[in-house]
Design an enzyme around this catalytic site. Structure first.
Site, PDB file in Angstrom:
ATOM      1  N   THR A  88     -16.491 -12.958 -14.431  1.00  0.00           N
ATOM      2  CA  THR A  88     -16.892 -13.546 -15.716  1.00  0.00           C
ATOM      3  C   THR A  88     -16.705 -15.060 -15.602  1.00  0.00           C
ATOM      4  O   THR A  88     -15.793 -15.627 -16.192  1.00  0.00           O
ATOM      5  CB  THR A  88     -16.037 -12.990 -16.876  1.00  0.00           C
ATOM      6  N   THR A 124     -11.660 -10.373 -16.930  1.00  0.00           N
ATOM      7  CA  THR A 124     -11.093 -11.173 -18.024  1.00  0.00           C
ATOM      8  C   THR A 124     -12.218 -11.549 -18.982  1.00  0.00           C
ATOM      9  O   THR A 124     -13.224 -12.124 -18.559  1.00  0.00           O
ATOM     10  CB  THR A 124     -10.424 -12.434 -17.454  1.00  0.00           C
ATOM     11  N   PHE A 153      -3.383  -8.650 -13.715  1.00  0.00           N
ATOM     12  CA  PHE A 153      -2.528  -9.847 -13.724  1.00  0.00           C
ATOM     13  C   PHE A 153      -2.174 -10.330 -12.319  1.00  0.00           C
ATOM     14  O   PHE A 153      -1.243 -11.106 -12.152  1.00  0.00           O
ATOM     15  CB  PHE A 153      -1.237  -9.556 -14.508  1.00  0.00           C
ATOM     16  N   GLU A 156      -3.541 -14.547  -6.600  1.00  0.00           N
ATOM     17  CA  GLU A 156      -4.013 -14.688  -5.233  1.00  0.00           C
ATOM     18  C   GLU A 156      -2.811 -15.084  -4.375  1.00  0.00           C
ATOM     19  O   GLU A 156      -1.899 -15.768  -4.838  1.00  0.00           O
ATOM     20  CB  GLU A 156      -5.113 -15.753  -5.152  1.00  0.00           C
ATOM     21  N   ASN A 216      -2.447 -16.147 -19.197  1.00  0.00           N
ATOM     22  CA  ASN A 216      -2.898 -17.269 -18.365  1.00  0.00           C
ATOM     23  C   ASN A 216      -2.769 -18.595 -19.113  1.00  0.00           C
ATOM     24  O   ASN A 216      -2.419 -19.619 -18.523  1.00  0.00           O
ATOM     25  CB  ASN A 216      -4.341 -17.047 -17.894  1.00  0.00           C
ATOM     26  N   LEU A 258       7.130 -24.318 -13.353  1.00  0.00           N
ATOM     27  CA  LEU A 258       7.542 -25.644 -13.817  1.00  0.00           C
ATOM     28  C   LEU A 258       7.504 -26.637 -12.660  1.00  0.00           C
ATOM     29  O   LEU A 258       8.231 -27.612 -12.658  1.00  0.00           O
ATOM     30  CB  LEU A 258       8.953 -25.593 -14.406  1.00  0.00           C
ATOM     31  N   GLY A 261       3.003 -31.687 -10.392  1.00  0.00           N
ATOM     32  CA  GLY A 261       2.204 -32.140  -9.258  1.00  0.00           C
ATOM     33  C   GLY A 261       0.789 -32.443  -9.699  1.00  0.00           C
ATOM     34  O   GLY A 261       0.578 -32.912 -10.830  1.00  0.00           O
ATOM     35  N   GLY A 265      -5.363 -25.179 -10.637  1.00  0.00           N
ATOM     36  CA  GLY A 265      -6.783 -24.967 -10.360  1.00  0.00           C
ATOM     37  C   GLY A 265      -7.010 -23.491 -10.098  1.00  0.00           C
ATOM     38  O   GLY A 265      -6.237 -22.645 -10.562  1.00  0.00           O
ATOM     39  N   CYS A 268      -9.195 -18.827 -11.975  1.00  0.00           N
ATOM     40  CA  CYS A 268      -8.756 -18.145 -13.203  1.00  0.00           C
ATOM     41  C   CYS A 268      -8.242 -19.079 -14.280  1.00  0.00           C
ATOM     42  O   CYS A 268      -8.845 -19.173 -15.345  1.00  0.00           O
ATOM     43  CB  CYS A 268      -7.691 -17.115 -12.847  1.00  0.00           C
TER      44      CYS A 268
HETATM   45  C1  UGA Z   1      -3.391 -16.636 -12.110  1.00  0.00           C
HETATM   46  C2  UGA Z   1      -2.235 -15.910 -12.796  1.00  0.00           C
HETATM   47  O1  UGA Z   1      -0.992 -16.399 -12.302  1.00  0.00           O
HETATM   48  C3  UGA Z   1      -2.321 -14.396 -12.564  1.00  0.00           C
HETATM   49  O2  UGA Z   1      -1.277 -13.726 -13.263  1.00  0.00           O
HETATM   50  C4  UGA Z   1      -3.690 -13.911 -13.054  1.00  0.00           C
HETATM   51  O3  UGA Z   1      -3.864 -12.512 -12.840  1.00  0.00           O
HETATM   52  C5  UGA Z   1      -4.771 -14.656 -12.313  1.00  0.00           C
HETATM   53  O4  UGA Z   1      -4.626 -16.071 -12.543  1.00  0.00           O
HETATM   54  C6  UGA Z   1      -6.109 -14.176 -12.819  1.00  0.00           C
HETATM   55  O5  UGA Z   1      -6.416 -14.393 -14.001  1.00  0.00           O
HETATM   56  O6  UGA Z   1      -6.825 -13.474 -12.090  1.00  0.00           O
HETATM   57  P1  UGA Z   1      -3.865 -17.403  -9.582  1.00  0.00           P
HETATM   58  O7  UGA Z   1      -5.147 -17.990 -10.084  1.00  0.00           O
HETATM   59  O8  UGA Z   1      -3.875 -16.601  -8.333  1.00  0.00           O
HETATM   60  O9  UGA Z   1      -3.220 -16.442 -10.704  1.00  0.00           O
HETATM   61  O10 UGA Z   1      -2.887 -18.624  -9.353  1.00  0.00           O
HETATM   62  P2  UGA Z   1      -1.441 -19.095  -9.880  1.00  0.00           P
HETATM   63  O11 UGA Z   1      -0.392 -18.652  -8.944  1.00  0.00           O
HETATM   64  O12 UGA Z   1      -1.282 -18.775 -11.306  1.00  0.00           O
HETATM   65  O13 UGA Z   1      -1.609 -20.680  -9.726  1.00  0.00           O
HETATM   66  C7  UGA Z   1      -2.592 -21.376 -10.473  1.00  0.00           C
HETATM   67  C8  UGA Z   1      -2.523 -22.860 -10.199  1.00  0.00           C
HETATM   68  O14 UGA Z   1      -1.357 -23.418 -10.787  1.00  0.00           O
HETATM   69  C9  UGA Z   1      -2.475 -23.256  -8.720  1.00  0.00           C
HETATM   70  O15 UGA Z   1      -3.354 -24.358  -8.522  1.00  0.00           O
HETATM   71  C10 UGA Z   1      -1.030 -23.662  -8.504  1.00  0.00           C
HETATM   72  O16 UGA Z   1      -0.863 -24.597  -7.470  1.00  0.00           O
HETATM   73  C11 UGA Z   1      -0.698 -24.268  -9.862  1.00  0.00           C
HETATM   74  N1  UGA Z   1       0.754 -24.278 -10.177  1.00  0.00           N
HETATM   75  C12 UGA Z   1       1.437 -23.111 -10.254  1.00  0.00           C
HETATM   76  C13 UGA Z   1       1.399 -25.492 -10.428  1.00  0.00           C
HETATM   77  O17 UGA Z   1       0.774 -26.574 -10.380  1.00  0.00           O
HETATM   78  N2  UGA Z   1       2.734 -25.485 -10.755  1.00  0.00           N
HETATM   79  C14 UGA Z   1       3.441 -24.331 -10.843  1.00  0.00           C
HETATM   80  O18 UGA Z   1       4.658 -24.394 -11.141  1.00  0.00           O
HETATM   81  C15 UGA Z   1       2.786 -23.117 -10.587  1.00  0.00           C
END
Ligand code: UGA
Length: 441
Positions: A88, A124, A153, A156, A216, A258, A261, A265, A268
């Site tokens: 989506t 989603t 949930f 990646e 999210n 937390l 940086g 991105g 999702c």
């Molecule tokens: C996210 C959610 O965490 C999942 O629970 C959800 O299922 C998924 O989207 C989805 O909707 O399919 P994901 O996109 O794999 O998962 O990535 P995240 O681990 O959430 O990280 C997202 C972004 O946030 C990354 O660019 C990461 O570098 C950044 N991030 C994460 C930060 O800048 N600081 C943090 O403390 C944590």
């Protein structure tokens, strides 16, 4: 109890789900119209990088419980449960989600579905979509079938672990559903997780849709919160990393998500907060719409901050050689969708710099999507002659890089740590000027 399951749409979510359902003992058929993706899966090769999943795919195919097709009519063979996992994405020129693939999946399914089958949507979606799809399925099929919503949930880089041991399983069921049949089918699909005491929550359809986008949105808000505080730290000489550690000890706040940086991105968080904001604005939920607008703009501002730091380090950017370390939107994936690292690389290139990108996994995707960007597979070759290195994705090979070895190949020892990931003191001791985000200058 083993079920006959179809998984429709074998992107990141669907492919993982199909493999995991087969691993749990169900008989699974995956449906994917994209020829390249399907051919890859049929050949037993995962079409993207995800730790541990290739091995599980190989095992699932060898067990005979997982096969793939591009034809909907092949899934009719009395499947008990159909999972819809199609994408989506964000609509072009709009913040809203594009739900077209879902409607066409439901139309196709309506022609082959059998009485008694359950459809579980995992994509989603904007709130209200599931009720609409349910009505569409019942009308078009004319069969005694049900549609429930079962958001996913998984992250990646942790897809396997998150699917096998999720924090919770949520199933949205319409109040018009007459009996407990659909809930029981979902309970059978997830019996291993239920036996392991993983919470199984039954809600109405709208709540289940909102649980996913709210989760999210909350994660994105946490990241933008610490990034907004990081700006304050930069202006006052404080350290946002230490601050996050200190507030994270309060269990009500928690230390996860937390890390300040260059922002969030991926495929999702950005698109989900945009779609949530679009839906909220459409129905007049002003509070969440304006909160999410702020979350989004704080997130984008952090990328601009890296460009400012690059100018601080180099003065004029035109013609300066900059190496961007990392292209994936986070470590442990080759996914470059909405990658802050790539956005920074592209912005520096537009500003006239000579940009070179390194990443241990995502360079094929970069070459395909951004053929104009220079890339190098070897880390030291990528660093050669650089006047500035920018750490943009937290891959462990960058932390393991010896600053002394790096010193011998670069032209100028300038480093921006966009993830506050490296040992700044170690790099400074090797003579590097280190610029961090969320720290006073
Ligand atoms: C996210 C959610 O965490 C999942 O629970 C959800 O299922 C998924 O989207 C989805 O909707 O399919 P994901 O996109 O794999 O998962 O990535 P995240 O681990 O959430 O990280 C997202 C972004 O946030 C990354 O660019 C990461 O570098 C950044 N991030 C994460 C930060 O800048 N600081 C943090 O403390 C944590």
């Amino acid at each position: 109890m083993s079920l006959k399951i179809s998984v429709i749409g074998l992107g990141y979510l669907g492919a993982t789900h199909a493999v995991v359902m087969a691993q749990l003992g169900h008989e699974v058929i995956g449906v994917e119209p994209n020829v390249e993706r399907l051919d890859s899966l049929r050949a037993g090769k995962l079409p993207f990088y995800e730790p541990g999943l290739q091995e599980s795919l190989t095992d699932a195919v060898a067990s005979g419980r997982l096969r793939f097709t591009d034809r909907h009519n092949e899934i009719s063979a009395a499947a008990d449960l159909h999972f819809i996992c199609v994408g989506t994405p964000q609509l072009t020129g709009s913040q809203a989600a594009d739900t077209r693939h879902l409607y066409s999946a439901i139309s196709d399914l309506a022609t082959v579905i059998q009485d008694g089958a359950v459809v579980a949507g995992k994509s989603t979606v904007p709130v209200g979509t599931a009720a609409d799809l349910r009505a569409e399925l019942l009308n078009k099929s004319g069969k005694k079938v049900e549609l429930v919503w079962n958001p996913e949930f998984l992250r990646e880089g942790h897809a396997l672990q998150d699917s096998l041991t999720p924090d919770r399983i949520v199933v949205g069921i319409s109040p018009e559903t007459k009996d407990l049949g659909p809930e029981m089918v979902l309970r059978a699909a997830y019996s291993a997780q239920i036996a392991a005491q993983i919470p199984f929550l039954v809600t109405d359809l709208a709540t289940s849709e909102l649980v996913k986008v709210a989760a999210n949105a909350f994660l994105a808000t946490k990241i933008s919160f610490i990034n907004a505080v990081a700006e304050m730290a930069e202006l006052t000489g404080a350290d946002a990393g230490q601050l996050a550690e200190a507030i994270g000890f309060d269990e009500r706040i928690g230390s996860k998500f937390l890390r300040n940086g260059i922002g969030f991105g991926g495929g999702c968080l950005p698109k989900d907060i945009h779609a949530f904001e679009a839906k909220a604005s459409e129905i007049g939920a002003k509070g969440i719409a304006s909160l999410l607008q702020a979350v989004d703009s704080i997130n984008l501002e952090r990328r601009a901050r890296v460009i400012d730091l690059a100018k601080l380090a180099l003065g004029e950017l035109t013609g300066k050689r900059i190496v961007v370390l990392g292209a994936a939107f986070k470590a442990e994936t080759d996914d470059i969708r909405e990658s802050p690292a790539l956005e920074v690389a592209l912005a520096l290139k537009s500003a006239g710099a000579t940009v070179l990108v390194h990443d241990p996994m995502a360079l094929d995707a970069v070459r395909l999507k951004h053929p104009g960007l220079e890339t190098k597979d070897d880390l030291l070759e990528a660093l050669a002659g650089a006047e500035l290195a920018i750490l943009a994705t937290e891959w462990s090979l960058y932390r393991n890089l010896d600053p002394v070895a790096a010193s011998s190949v670069v032209a100028v020892k300038n480093l921006i740590d966009g993830r506050n990931y490296l040992d700044a003191e170690k790099w400074q001791s090797a003579g590097w000027s280190v610029f961090g985000l969320g720290r006073g200058a």
